[in-house]
Write an enzyme that holds these catalytic residues in place. Structure first.
Site, short mmCIF file in Angstrom:
data_model
loop_
_atom_site.label_atom_id
_atom_site.label_comp_id
_atom_site.label_asym_id
_atom_site.label_seq_id
_atom_site.Cartn_x
_atom_site.Cartn_y
_atom_site.Cartn_z
CG ASP A 19 -2.08 -1.12 0.93
OD1 ASP A 19 -2.64 -1.61 0.37
OD2 ASP A 19 -2.96 -1.12 2.35
N GLY A 45 -3.29 -5.63 0.92
CA GLY A 45 -4.23 -6.51 -0.16
C GLY A 45 -5.14 -7.12 0.80
CD GLU A 229 -20.21 8.56 7.89
OE1 GLU A 229 -20.65 9.54 6.80
OE2 GLU A 229 -19.30 9.23 8.84
N GLY A 231 -22.46 1.95 9.80
CA GLY A 231 -22.78 0.49 10.83
C GLY A 231 -22.47 -0.69 9.74
CG ASP A 252 -6.35 5.77 6.41
OD1 ASP A 252 -7.29 5.11 5.00
OD2 ASP A 252 -4.67 4.88 5.67
CG ASP A 258 -9.46 -5.35 4.62
OD1 ASP A 258 -9.78 -5.90 3.12
OD2 ASP A 258 -8.46 -4.74 3.52
N GLY A 293 -2.97 4.07 8.20
CA GLY A 293 -2.64 2.52 7.44
C GLY A 293 -3.43 1.48 7.24
CB SER A 297 -4.77 0.87 11.82
OG SER A 297 -4.97 0.51 10.30
O1 RIB Z 1 -9.16 -2.90 1.79
C1 RIB Z 1 -8.00 -1.98 2.10
C2 RIB Z 1 -6.91 -2.39 0.98
O2 RIB Z 1 -7.04 -2.86 -0.19
C3 RIB Z 1 -5.82 -2.22 1.05
O3 RIB Z 1 -4.74 -2.86 1.57
C4 RIB Z 1 -5.30 -2.40 -0.75
O4 RIB Z 1 -4.69 -2.95 -0.38
C5 RIB Z 1 -6.71 -3.02 -1.00
O5 RIB Z 1 -6.43 -4.01 -1.71
#
Ligand code: RIB
Length: 314
Positions: A19, A45, A229, A231, A252, A258, A293, A297
């Site tokens: 990233d 990723g 935001e 939910g 951020d 993820d 990040g 994070s």
């Molecule tokens: O969901 C965030 C991710 O999407 C980032 O880390 C970027 O690499 C993309 O895959």
């Protein structure tokens, strides 16, 4: 005597990406050069982020992924090793570049991401079969759309065959054959992905409810629709429930989805009720937006537990 938690096994089959995050007040106009405010280079990723979140939340995690033979490939593998993530199935591909993602974050913390998949596109069904010994021991398998669709279809059918719970995060949105993916246990899009899949715009929680119902009508069994935001919505044939977001001051938001998925997979694997797993994951995701990040994070389980015990919940 202190109670020890059973360690659950999660296998993430997905992307590893570098990233390159730029923080800027606005976006340049065509032909314009402008100064940004800050830059951050980090491991990302969607697959790798979800694996790291699950690991930090306490799961044993194996990663199945592909990196390039450039400077980022070995660094990505070392990052997995440092986190204690099994990477027997993370291989370096000759002649390929590691996936890369320029990310732009505005002052409200909102992100815009461009993904160059690189080696992630070489993660074939054969590569998954090489990981079968790890897959057979998994409590939960987690997938996203940053690898070839044929691999996703293969894993979804394999998960059914092996009787292993499977979570699919359809990100980024792309045209997939629903018949080949709708048997997953949890389908977890965000609002942008749900809009692309159903063709219905989402502006409000009511729009999102209609969208979640459409996804159920398309044959998905359980849908978690993440709304930033606003939910998250949990939808299944018994009904749709809205969980408001936990308030935080966001710096951020990259990787928050993820964080949600990795954390949810862990609590699901632990056998927690869905409602609790959703709310804990929602808190974990919110807390990840306080720092810059994606992976960097994400917080550890003990910090999440401490926050969880203090926060009022719906
Ligand atoms: O969901 C965030 C991710 O999407 C980032 O880390 C970027 O690499 C993309 O895959």
């Amino acid at each position: 005597m202190a109670k020890t938690r059973k360690r659950l096994r999660i296998v993430v089959i997905g992307s590893a990406i570098m990233d390159l995050t730029t923080f800027t007040d606005r976006f340049p106009n065509p032909g314009e050069t402008m100064f940004g405010n800050q830059f951050d280079l980090g491991f990302g990723g969607k697959g790798a982020n979800q694996a790291v979140a699950a690991r930090l939340c306490g799961a044993e995690v194996d990663m199945v992924s592909r990196v390039g033979d450039d400077i980022f490939g070995p660094a990505t593998i070392e990052n997995f090793q440092r986190q204690g993530i099994g990477c027997r199935d993370v291989r370096k591909v000759k002649g390929a570049s590691t996936g890369a993602a320029p990310i732009f974050v505005d002052p409200s913390g909102q992100n815009r991401i461009v993904v160059i998949k690189g080696a992630n596109d070489t993660l074939t069904p054969d590569a998954v079969d090489l990981a079968l010994p790890r897959l057979r021991r998994a409590d939960v398998i987690v997938l996203q759309f940053e690898i070839p669709l044929k691999t996703i279809y293969h894993v979804v059918s394999l998960a059914r065959e092996l009787g292993i719970r499977c979570i699919l995060n359809p990100a980024p949105a792309c045209k997939a054959n629903f018949r080949k993916i709708r048997s997953v246990d949890y389908f977890i899009p965000n609002e942008t992905e749900a809009e692309a899949l159903t063709g219905k715009p989402i502006r409000t929680v009511n729009d999102a409810t209609a969208s979640a119902r459409s996804l159920l009508d398309m044959g998905f069994r359980r849908v978690l629709l993440t709304l930033g935001e606003k939910g998250v919505l949990a939808a299944n044939p018994d009904g749709v429930r809205h969980f408001p977001a936990f308030p935080v001051r966001a710096k951020d938001t990259s990787g928050a989805g993820d964080a949600f998925i990795g954390c949810f997979a862990t609590f699901l694997a632990e056998g927690r009720p869905e409602e609790e797993a959703v709310q804990r994951a929602s808190l974990y995701a919110a807390l990840s937006t306080r720092n810059v990040g994606t992976q960097k994070s994400f917080i550890r389980r003990r910090e999440l537990d401490a926050e969880w015990s203090q926060r009022p919940r719906s």
